[in-house]
Design a protein around this motif. Structure first.
Motif, PDB file in Angstrom:
ATOM      1  N   ASP A  55       0.800  -1.223   0.000  1.00 65.67           N
ATOM      2  CA  ASP A  55       0.000   0.000   0.000  1.00 65.67           C
ATOM      3  C   ASP A  55       0.835   1.277   0.000  1.00 65.67           C
ATOM      4  N   ASN A  56       1.973   1.218   0.683  1.00 73.61           N
ATOM      5  CA  ASN A  56       2.697   2.461   0.972  1.00 73.61           C
ATOM      6  C   ASN A  56       4.110   2.468   0.419  1.00 73.61           C
ATOM      7  N   LYS A  70       8.791  10.888   4.148  1.00 79.34           N
ATOM      8  CA  LYS A  70       7.322  10.782   4.133  1.00 79.34           C
ATOM      9  C   LYS A  70       6.934   9.368   3.769  1.00 79.34           C
ATOM     10  N   ILE A  71       5.913   8.862   4.442  1.00 84.82           N
ATOM     11  CA  ILE A  71       5.323   7.600   4.003  1.00 84.82           C
ATOM     12  C   ILE A  71       3.985   7.948   3.382  1.00 84.82           C
ATOM     13  N   VAL A  72       3.838   7.591   2.107  1.00 81.34           N
ATOM     14  CA  VAL A  72       2.615   7.947   1.365  1.00 81.34           C
ATOM     15  C   VAL A  72       2.100   6.691   0.648  1.00 81.34           C
ATOM     16  N   LYS A  73       0.863   6.758   0.157  1.00 84.05           N
ATOM     17  CA  LYS A  73       0.323   5.657  -0.645  1.00 84.05           C
ATOM     18  C   LYS A  73       1.205   5.471  -1.879  1.00 84.05           C
ATOM     19  N   GLN A 123       2.214   5.527  -5.396  1.00 86.60           N
ATOM     20  CA  GLN A 123       1.627   6.366  -6.449  1.00 86.60           C
ATOM     21  C   GLN A 123       2.650   6.609  -7.544  1.00 86.60           C
ATOM     22  N   LEU A 173       8.496   1.912   7.423  1.00 84.54           N
ATOM     23  CA  LEU A 173       7.659   1.506   6.284  1.00 84.54           C
ATOM     24  C   LEU A 173       7.267   0.027   6.411  1.00 84.54           C
ATOM     25  N   LYS A 214       4.592  -0.419   8.920  1.00 80.24           N
ATOM     26  CA  LYS A 214       3.311   0.075   8.394  1.00 80.24           C
ATOM     27  C   LYS A 214       2.655  -0.959   7.459  1.00 80.24           C
ATOM     28  N   ASP A 215       3.473  -1.593   6.628  1.00 77.58           N
ATOM     29  CA  ASP A 215       2.935  -2.558   5.648  1.00 77.58           C
ATOM     30  C   ASP A 215       3.208  -3.999   6.075  1.00 77.58           C
TER      31      ASP A 215
END
Ligand SMILES: *Cc1c(COP(=O)(O)O)cnc(C)c1O
Length: 355
Positions: A27-28, A45-48, A50, A118, A121-122
């Motif tokens: 996801d990230n 930064k941890i972002v989706k 993209q 990260l 998070k995932d």
């Protein structure tokens, strides 16, 4: 074993037993921007996950100023475990590669802390089926919109994660490799020891020609006179000849693999005779002819150990040992994967739990 893992929802659902390599992403992602005029590396930064937005003059697109790494996270015995194998080696190599490519280095602690963040998070994306793992791809690219040739002044560092399947779902099968006379991977003074995309772009044509002839990988000889052996495909290479374990010594043209180093250390700890030295293609051919060539195997993060059954050189095919996976390759594969999954003792302290 459940086929659909507990971790997937919606369109990204997949079967852990059918995972390939590098098509599915978590996801990230982590991003850190760099600007030489704005204080260097910015806040992570941890972002989706993209698409990147890049000007068509973005320097990475024209001059290939880029570095990457590849390592794996494994699930452990405890639900919360996130196991990494010698990540300090990858981070140090990343910074050495950056230096060669005129890219600013990244603080190893920030790299490690942010990568761990990260992964936490995932964490639900770390597959649990034996042989699977979460592949980690840290990358840095030059982002200046500029067409003159010079080092970029802005960069983007990012880390993406991809659950990957067992490399040997049908067992530990040896491959056939082709020695290329026509092409070379790297010359002294070039970028062969840096993990940078250019080395891969330069290897594609040789690999395609080898595939067309039924071989899985290319065995690279040195660029100057094609006498000594360097690497196989995108792996380091080992030979067992007369019970000596031999791997080409590093000298600027060979990628210093983490797996290579681990193999050397494990062989030494087992009191095997290990040499990092020049090995010529002639020595390899004569050892095959005289029956002294016992094993050949590649080493790298993706496959860990990749046994070789045959090689072709100047139109002749040679068999390695009896053409089957050798005992040392098998033992090293079991040992390294056992250490990575914490199912075997870790005498060198290689595994780091960031869960
Ligand atoms: C990454 C890589 C290797 C293997 O290195 P590991 O750290 O063991 O994964 C070997 N050769 C090349 C050219 C590589 O890019």
């Amino acid at each position: 074993m459940a086929t659909l893992p507990r971790n997937r929802m919606g369109s990204q659902q997949y079967d852990e037993n059918k995972l390939g390599f590098g098509d599915i992403f978590t996801d990230n992602m982590l991003t850190i921007e760099y600007s030489s005029t704005d204080g260097g590396w910015q806040s992570p930064k941890i972002v989706k996950v993209q698409n990147l937005s890049l000007h068509p003059a973005g320097m990475i697109l024209h001059y290939g100023q880029q570095v990457f790494e590849g390592l794996k996270a494994f699930s452990g015995a405890k639900e919360s475990d996130i196991l990494l194998f010698r990540p300090d080696m990858n981070i140090a190599r990343f910074n050495r590669s950056c230096q060669r490519l005129c890219i600013p280095s990244l603080d190893p602690k920030i790299f490690m802390d942010q990568m761990s963040e990260l992964l936490r998070k995932d964490r639900d994306w770390i597959p649990r089926t034996p042989g699977t793992s979460l592949y980690i791809r840290p990358t840095v690219i030059a982002t200046d919109a500029h067409l003159g040739v010079r080092p970029s002044r802005t960069y983007l560092f990012f880390i993406i994660l991809s659950p990957v399947g067992a490399y040997y779902p049908e067992g530990f099968e040896p491959v056939r490799i082709m020695v290329t006379e026509k092409y070379a991977r790297a010359a002294a003074g070039g970028v062969g020891e840096a993990k940078t995309g250019a080395n891969y772009a330069a290897s594609l044509l040789a690999a395609e020609e080898a595939h067309a002839e039924g071989f899985t990988q290319v065995l690279w000889l040195n660029a100057v006179n094609r006498l000594s052996i360097e690497e196989v495909g995108t792996m380091n290479i080992f030979f067992r000849i007369d019970d000596e374990i031999i791997t080409p010594k590093l000298g600027g043209t060979i990628l210093p693999g983490v797996t290579r180093d681990s193999v050397i250390q494990l062989c030494k700890a087992k009191n095997m005779r290990v040499s990092e030295r020049v090995i010529s293609i002639d020595e390899l051919v004569s050892s095959a002819k005289s029956g002294k060539l016992q094993e050949v195997f590649g080493s790298g993060t993706a496959a860990v150990i990749s046994p070789v059954s045959h090689f072709r050189y100047l139109g002749h095919d040679y068999m390695v040992g009896d053409g089957k996976t050798g005992p040392i390759a098998k033992e090293l594969f079991d040992e390294i994967t056992g250490i990575q999954l914490a199912t075997r003792p870790d005498p060198f302290g290689w595994v780091v739990n960031v869960g």
